[in-house]
Design a protein around this motif. Structure first.
Motif, mmCIF file in Angstrom:
data_model
loop_
_atom_site.group_PDB
_atom_site.id
_atom_site.type_symbol
_atom_site.label_atom_id
_atom_site.label_comp_id
_atom_site.label_asym_id
_atom_site.label_seq_id
_atom_site.Cartn_x
_atom_site.Cartn_y
_atom_site.Cartn_z
ATOM 1 N N LYS A 1 25.749 46.837 41.664
ATOM 2 C CA LYS A 1 25.997 46.521 40.254
ATOM 3 C C LYS A 1 26.470 47.742 39.472
ATOM 4 C CE LYS A 1 22.116 43.272 40.180
ATOM 5 N NZ LYS A 1 20.754 43.098 39.641
ATOM 6 N N LEU B 1 24.675 50.419 39.001
ATOM 7 C CA LEU B 1 23.541 50.937 38.245
ATOM 8 C C LEU B 1 22.787 52.040 38.994
ATOM 9 C CD1 LEU B 1 22.168 47.531 36.822
ATOM 10 C CD2 LEU B 1 23.520 49.284 35.619
ATOM 11 N N TRP C 1 13.413 49.194 32.327
ATOM 12 C CA TRP C 1 14.837 49.280 32.667
ATOM 13 C C TRP C 1 15.056 48.836 34.113
ATOM 14 C CZ3 TRP C 1 18.132 51.407 36.188
ATOM 15 C CH2 TRP C 1 19.488 51.448 35.846
ATOM 16 N N ASP D 1 14.731 45.069 34.422
ATOM 17 C CA ASP D 1 15.911 44.441 33.814
ATOM 18 C C ASP D 1 17.138 44.613 34.710
ATOM 19 O OD1 ASP D 1 14.520 43.554 31.610
ATOM 20 O OD2 ASP D 1 14.996 45.329 30.380
ATOM 21 N N ALA D 2 17.268 45.798 35.304
ATOM 22 C CA ALA D 2 18.429 46.057 36.174
ATOM 23 C C ALA D 2 18.402 45.132 37.390
ATOM 24 C CB ALA D 2 18.435 47.527 36.616
ATOM 25 N N ASN E 1 16.967 42.249 37.474
ATOM 26 C CA ASN E 1 17.144 40.875 37.001
ATOM 27 C C ASN E 1 18.573 40.560 36.558
ATOM 28 O OD1 ASN E 1 14.555 40.095 37.549
ATOM 29 N ND2 ASN E 1 13.781 40.503 35.477
ATOM 30 N N GLU E 2 19.359 41.606 36.323
ATOM 31 C CA GLU E 2 20.726 41.384 35.834
ATOM 32 C C GLU E 2 21.495 40.503 36.822
ATOM 33 O OE1 GLU E 2 22.681 44.986 34.142
ATOM 34 O OE2 GLU E 2 24.470 44.208 35.173
ATOM 35 N N GLY E 3 21.932 39.367 36.329
ATOM 36 C CA GLY E 3 22.719 38.457 37.155
ATOM 37 C C GLY E 3 21.892 37.656 38.149
ATOM 38 N N ARG E 4 20.608 37.687 38.036
ATOM 39 C CA ARG E 4 19.724 36.967 38.965
ATOM 40 C C ARG E 4 19.332 35.635 38.367
ATOM 41 N NH1 ARG E 4 17.339 40.132 42.819
ATOM 42 N NH2 ARG E 4 15.819 38.818 43.869
ATOM 43 N N PRO F 1 14.583 35.587 37.766
ATOM 44 C CA PRO F 1 14.171 36.962 37.442
ATOM 45 C C PRO F 1 12.753 37.272 37.921
ATOM 46 C CG PRO F 1 14.155 35.589 35.464
ATOM 47 C CD PRO F 1 14.716 34.744 36.572
#
Ligand code: ATP
Ligand code: MG
Length: 592
Positions: free
Chosen positions: A123, A125, A249, A252-253, A255-258, A261
């Motif tokens: 991602k 990140l 953070w 959240d990272a 979970n991004e696009g999951r 979550p």
């Protein structure tokens, strides 16, 4: 909304009350509304501060009908050992903090964490940084200056993925590169300046062996472990407050696009327990052990749980102490006297009383033969525990030769000395009243023998009947004693505080530059008495409570609370540790 009353609830309980009221974690009764944990790193022995964390987390789970978990944060193979895992499990069990299910290990989640790290790279990140550790450190900047971006920060994800896989496979030396999160090198929170997520450690792990060559950093792993286990209230000490944004953070990272979550545990910080006269830093405790200032992690002077246990502290007293110190956000110290009082209070209720003479001097009853045969032994009844009738009684042998405490006799006593002296009368507890008429000294001036008569009308230590004028004689002092013939020899270790000052961590104002906490070690923290004299009942266990941990504890009358040390051999040599003293009234008189 109806909120439960906040009276007498600490701030963590208030948070949980509110969470339950709002249904944040689901409905009460499903067992997962409150899940807490104790997450030790197996790199040392637990101390009294950890006991606080254990009792707090366990207590909350118990109170709210939730789950308490025990999980090892075993992310650093270089410092961790199975020995520490075993001692920690034993300590938590001893404290009575029952954990739900199996003991858990962060290493069981290494695969899952690795997968998430790969996703973060994909991602954009996270990235593999090949700067030297020194370059990474200086590149982070300081509290007053922003950091600078690593030259590797914007490398393609494919490159990082390739290197990360090879880091894992063991292709590189320790320190050759790390995986970092791509956050913000200018963040005012230093923890957010591209923190390291994985480092290379080519060392065998006590559970996973040689499987891994990379290990997750604490900050990356910790919140994920909590999330994986469904921890709702992740309770930790204040120093982690500014790590919380990083934990958030990371989740959240992930979970991004999951579509599904993972959950954010709620981190709650509280002030560490810092008792006076104690150090709780693992490094300092290790130094005390390694430099031989104490005999080991479980030396009875150590503030470790194993040391406190060996010294005779009960799990109950430790729980009461940790609860009494409260839960706050304010840093402060707590009087170690509270801990000592807690064990006094508990043992006062449950410990059987015995008589022991630590510094014996002989008493000869010169009229013993006048009232029967010379070598006669009488058995007198003694109460095992005045606080607990069910503890029953025992028999103590009384003979014409006894030991009393050397300090209970003075050749020329002041008025307020209510013990033995020439012409003075005292009560021997459960024995008789005796009056001193003579004493013998050696060439060095030491009293070697005290000669007394006994009053046969005072059997059991009771008052004699009134005299012809109706007056009842009185004595003020009651002494403990042991029959010389029946006495059992034992070593007694008089344990005292390990440091002489309230805050051994803090250098005094005028301290020299090389001052160290070792300078305030108490040279008198353990006085060993090689040959104390104990009443023979000590060899039997009748009338004693069943101690859950098998450690036999006693009150030695007038002296304090003592326990049998693990080094004892019941057939060879008994060793006692003094847990804590009783109050000494004479010491107060002396001070006046
Ligand atoms: P280190 O991390 O430096 O090795 P540590 O004392 O933090 O040492 P951990 O094994 O990480 O050791 O601690 C386990 C838990 O015990 C943590 O949640 C920590 O917050 C808690 N804890 C440690 N010391 C205290 C203390 N003095 N009072 C209350 N809780 C404590
Ligand atoms: Mg820690």
């Amino acid at each position: 909304m109806d909120m439960p009353s906040a009276t007498n609830r600490n701030f963590i309980e208030q948070i949980i009350d509110a969470d339950i009221a709002s249904g944040k974690w689901g409905q009460p009764g499903d067992g997962s509304v409150v899940t807490t944990r104790f997450p030790p790193e197996p790199n040392g022995y637990l101390h009294i501060g950890h006991a606080k964390a254990i009792c707090l987390n366990f207590g909350l789970a118990e109170q709210f009908g939730g789950r308490f978990l025990l999980r090892f944060d075993d992310t650093n193979p270089a410092k961790e050992e199975q020995e520490f895992v075993d001692s920690i499990v034993g300590d938590v069990r001893w404290l009575g903090a029952a954990w739900a299910g199996e003991v858990r290990f962060a290493s069981n989640y290494f695969d899952r964490m690795f997968g998430w790290a790969v996703e973060l790279i994909e991602k954009g990140l996270a990235y593999v940084d090949q700067q030297t550790p020194e370059q990474i450190r200086t590149g982070r900047g300081s509290v007053t200056e922003p950091g600078v971006n690593s030259p590797y920060r914007d490398r393609p994800a494919s490159e990082s993925l390739d290197l990360f896989a090879r880091m894992k496979a063991g292709e590189f030396e320790d320190g050759a590169m790390v995986l970092r999160a791509k956050i913000d090198m200018a963040s005012p929170n230093m923890n957010l300046r591209d923190p390291v997520m994985y480092r290379i450690v080519n060392a065998a792990h006590h559970r996973t062996g040689d499987t891994w060559h990379i290990y997750p950093m604490y900050d990356w792993a910790h919140g994920l472990e909590d999330s994986i286990e469904g921890v709702t209230h992740s309770i930790c000490t204040l120093e982690f407050e500014n790590h919380r944004p990083l934990y958030d953070w990371f989740i959240d990272a992930i979970n991004e696009g999951r579509s599904e979550p993972i959950r954010h545990p709620q981190q709650i910080e509280f002030a560490r327990l810092e008792p006076t006269y104690i150090v709780t830093s693992k490094r300092k405790l290790k130094q005390l052990v390694d430099d031989g200032h104490v005999s080991g992690w479980d030396d009875p002077r150590m503030p470790t749980i194993s040391g406190l246990r060996r010294r005779g502290f009960t799990p109950e007293s430790i729980r009461i102490f940790t609860e009494a110190t409260g839960v706050t956000k304010y840093k402060g110290t707590h009087d170690v006297g509270l801990l000592e009082n807690a064990v006094r209070d508990h043992l006062n209720k449950v410990a059987p009383r015995r008589m022991a003479v630590l510094d014996p001097v002989k008493v000869v009853i010169t009229n013993w033969a006048e009232f029967g045969q010379a070598g006669r032994t009488e058995y007198h009844e003694a109460v095992n525990n005045p606080e607990d009738e069910s503890a029953g009684t025992r028999k103590v042998p009384f003979t014409g030769e006894l030991y009393i405490e050397r300090e209970d006799f003075m050749e020329d006593p002041p008025k307020k000395f209510f013990r033995l002296g020439p012409g003075r009368e005292v009560r021997l507890r459960y024995g008789y009243w005796i009056r001193c008429h003579d004493y013998v000294k050696d060439d060095a001036g030491n009293v070697t023998e005290i000669r007394c008569t006994f009053d046969p009308q005072t059997k059991g230590g009771n008052s004699p009947p009134p005299d012809a004028e109706g007056k009842v004689r009185k004595v003020k002092g009651t002494l403990h004693w042991v029959s010389a013939e029946h006495a059992v020899d034992a070593e007694v270790r008089l344990i005292d505080r390990l440091f002489t000052v309230e805050q051994p961590n803090r250098a005094p104002k005028d301290a020299p530059a090389d001052w160290s906490f070792l300078d305030v070690l108490n040279p008198d923290s353990m006085r060993v008495i090689a040959s104390a004299k104990l009443e023979p009942a000590i060899l039997e266990t009748a009338g004693e409570p069943t101690w859950r941990d098998g450690i036999r504890r006693f009150q030695f009358e007038r002296l304090g609370y003592f326990c049998i040390d693990a080094d004892s051999d019941p057939n060879e040599k008994l060793i006692f540790n003094r847990t804590v003293t009783l109050k000494d009234r004479w010491a107060k008189v002396k001070r006046k």
